[in-house]
Design a protein around this motif. Structure first.
Motif, PDB file in Angstrom:
ATOM      1  N   UNK A  24     -35.256 -11.341 -53.447  1.00 23.13           N
ATOM      2  CA  UNK A  24     -36.227 -11.010 -52.405  1.00 23.13           C
ATOM      3  C   UNK A  24     -35.574 -10.124 -51.343  1.00 23.13           C
ATOM      4  N   UNK A  25     -36.331  -9.155 -50.871  1.00 25.04           N
ATOM      5  CA  UNK A  25     -35.823  -8.262 -49.828  1.00 25.04           C
ATOM      6  C   UNK A  25     -36.965  -7.815 -48.935  1.00 25.04           C
ATOM      7  N   UNK A  26     -36.620  -7.336 -47.741  1.00 27.33           N
ATOM      8  CA  UNK A  26     -37.617  -6.755 -46.862  1.00 27.33           C
ATOM      9  C   UNK A  26     -38.160  -7.667 -45.789  1.00 27.33           C
ATOM     10  N   UNK A  27     -37.629  -8.871 -45.655  1.00 27.05           N
ATOM     11  CA  UNK A  27     -38.117  -9.783 -44.617  1.00 27.05           C
ATOM     12  C   UNK A  27     -37.060 -10.860 -44.384  1.00 27.05           C
ATOM     13  N   UNK A  28     -37.314 -11.690 -43.401  1.00 31.25           N
ATOM     14  CA  UNK A  28     -36.447 -12.834 -43.120  1.00 31.25           C
ATOM     15  C   UNK A  28     -36.977 -14.026 -43.919  1.00 31.25           C
ATOM     16  N   UNK A  29     -36.259 -14.386 -44.968  1.00 30.94           N
ATOM     17  CA  UNK A  29     -36.697 -15.471 -45.838  1.00 30.94           C
ATOM     18  C   UNK A  29     -35.970 -16.779 -45.561  1.00 30.94           C
ATOM     19  N   UNK A  30     -35.302 -16.875 -44.429  1.00 29.22           N
ATOM     20  CA  UNK A  30     -34.481 -18.057 -44.170  1.00 29.22           C
ATOM     21  C   UNK A  30     -35.311 -19.334 -44.112  1.00 29.22           C
ATOM     22  N   UNK A  31     -36.530 -19.253 -43.540  1.00 30.05           N
ATOM     23  CA  UNK A  31     -37.409 -20.423 -43.499  1.00 30.05           C
ATOM     24  C   UNK A  31     -38.571 -20.144 -44.438  1.00 30.05           C
TER      25      UNK A  31
END
Length: 117
Positions: A24-31
Protein backbone atom coordinates in the motif's frame (compact mmCIF):
# COMPACT_ATOMS: atom_id res chain seq x y z
CA UNK A 1 -3.00 8.78 -4.80
CA UNK A 2 -3.58 5.54 -2.95
CA UNK A 3 -2.34 2.38 -4.61
CA UNK A 4 -2.61 -1.22 -3.52
CA UNK A 5 -0.45 -3.55 -5.57
CA UNK A 6 -0.98 -7.27 -5.15
CA UNK A 7 1.27 -10.14 -6.12
CA UNK A 8 1.64 -13.86 -5.61
CA UNK A 9 -1.41 -15.47 -7.18
CA UNK A 10 -1.20 -18.45 -9.50
CA UNK A 11 -2.05 -22.07 -10.12
CA UNK A 12 -1.34 -24.73 -7.52
CA UNK A 13 -2.40 -28.28 -6.86
CA UNK A 14 -4.62 -29.15 -3.94
CA UNK A 15 -2.56 -29.39 -0.78
CA UNK A 16 -0.07 -26.84 -2.02
CA UNK A 17 0.78 -23.36 -0.77
CA UNK A 18 0.79 -19.82 -2.08
CA UNK A 19 1.69 -16.50 -0.53
CA UNK A 20 -0.09 -13.30 -1.50
CA UNK A 21 1.36 -9.88 -0.83
CA UNK A 22 -0.08 -6.39 -1.08
CA UNK A 23 1.88 -3.16 -0.93
CA UNK A 24 0.00 0.00 0.00
CA UNK A 25 1.19 3.51 -0.81
CA UNK A 26 -0.10 7.05 -1.00
CA UNK A 27 -1.55 7.56 2.48
CA UNK A 28 -0.92 7.10 6.18
CA UNK A 29 -1.93 3.51 6.87
CA UNK A 30 -0.64 3.35 10.43
CA UNK A 31 -4.17 3.18 11.91
CA UNK A 32 -5.94 0.86 9.56
CA UNK A 33 -7.38 -2.56 9.08
CA UNK A 34 -5.73 -4.56 6.32
CA UNK A 35 -7.59 -7.52 4.93
CA UNK A 36 -7.99 -10.03 2.15
CA UNK A 37 -11.26 -10.80 0.45
CA UNK A 38 -12.06 -13.26 -2.31
CA UNK A 39 -14.66 -13.68 -4.97
CA UNK A 40 -15.39 -16.76 -7.05
CA UNK A 41 -17.66 -16.84 -10.12
CA UNK A 42 -21.32 -16.47 -9.21
CA UNK A 43 -20.58 -15.58 -5.61
CA UNK A 44 -20.33 -12.39 -3.62
CA UNK A 45 -17.03 -11.07 -2.43
CA UNK A 46 -16.33 -12.49 1.02
CA UNK A 47 -13.82 -11.65 3.74
CA UNK A 48 -11.01 -14.13 4.21
CA UNK A 49 -8.75 -12.62 6.87
CA UNK A 50 -8.06 -9.27 8.51
CA UNK A 51 -5.45 -7.72 10.76
CA UNK A 52 -5.70 -4.44 12.61
CA UNK A 53 -3.04 -1.97 13.64
CA UNK A 54 -2.58 -3.75 16.95
CA UNK A 55 -1.92 -7.07 15.26
CA UNK A 56 -5.21 -8.73 16.12
CA UNK A 57 -6.41 -11.09 13.42
CA UNK A 58 -9.68 -12.58 12.25
CA UNK A 59 -10.27 -15.41 9.82
CA UNK A 60 -13.19 -16.90 7.96
CA UNK A 61 -14.07 -20.30 9.39
CA UNK A 62 -13.29 -21.93 6.07
CA UNK A 63 -9.61 -20.92 6.21
CA UNK A 64 -8.82 -21.12 9.92
CA UNK A 65 -5.76 -23.23 10.55
CA UNK A 66 -4.68 -23.03 6.92
CA UNK A 67 -4.21 -19.32 6.17
CA UNK A 68 -2.13 -16.79 8.07
CA UNK A 69 -2.34 -13.03 7.62
CA UNK A 70 0.53 -10.75 8.58
CA UNK A 71 1.57 -7.15 8.04
CA UNK A 72 4.77 -5.19 7.90
CA UNK A 73 4.02 -1.82 9.49
CA UNK A 74 7.17 -0.16 8.25
CA UNK A 75 6.61 -1.19 4.64
CA UNK A 76 2.79 -0.91 4.64
CA UNK A 77 2.41 -4.41 3.32
CA UNK A 78 0.00 -7.19 4.16
CA UNK A 79 0.55 -10.83 3.27
CA UNK A 80 -1.57 -13.95 3.23
CA UNK A 81 0.17 -17.29 3.59
CA UNK A 82 -2.14 -19.99 2.27
CA UNK A 83 -1.35 -23.60 3.08
CA UNK A 84 -3.16 -26.85 2.37
CA UNK A 85 -5.08 -25.17 -0.42
CA UNK A 86 -8.34 -26.71 -1.60
CA UNK A 87 -10.17 -26.39 -4.92
CA UNK A 88 -12.85 -24.38 -3.15
CA UNK A 89 -10.23 -21.73 -2.40
CA UNK A 90 -10.16 -20.90 -6.10
CA UNK A 91 -11.11 -17.24 -6.50
CA UNK A 92 -9.86 -13.77 -7.25
CA UNK A 93 -8.27 -12.46 -4.07
CA UNK A 94 -8.46 -8.76 -3.27
CA UNK A 95 -6.39 -6.73 -0.86
CA UNK A 96 -8.38 -4.22 1.21
CA UNK A 97 -7.28 -1.41 3.47
CA UNK A 98 -9.73 0.51 5.63
CA UNK A 99 -8.60 3.72 7.28
CA UNK A 100 -10.02 3.79 10.78
CA UNK A 101 -10.21 7.61 10.97
CA UNK A 102 -12.76 7.93 8.16
CA UNK A 103 -13.79 4.33 7.29
CA UNK A 104 -12.65 4.79 3.71
CA UNK A 105 -11.94 1.53 1.90
CA UNK A 106 -9.25 1.00 -0.70
CA UNK A 107 -9.04 -2.06 -2.94
CA UNK A 108 -6.37 -3.75 -4.96
CA UNK A 109 -6.92 -4.93 -8.50
CA UNK A 110 -7.23 -8.58 -7.53
CA UNK A 111 -5.06 -11.61 -8.13
CA UNK A 112 -6.25 -14.99 -9.36
CA UNK A 113 -5.71 -18.09 -7.25
CA UNK A 114 -6.56 -21.39 -8.88
CA UNK A 115 -6.35 -24.68 -7.01
CA UNK A 116 -6.57 -27.83 -9.11
CA UNK A 117 -7.80 -31.12 -7.71
Amino acid sequence: QVQLVESGGGLVQAGGSLRLSCAASGNDFSISIMAWYRQSPGNQREPVAAINSGGSTNYADSVKGRFTISRDYAKNTVSLQMNNLKPEDTAVYYCNVRLVRNSVDYWGQGTQVTVSS
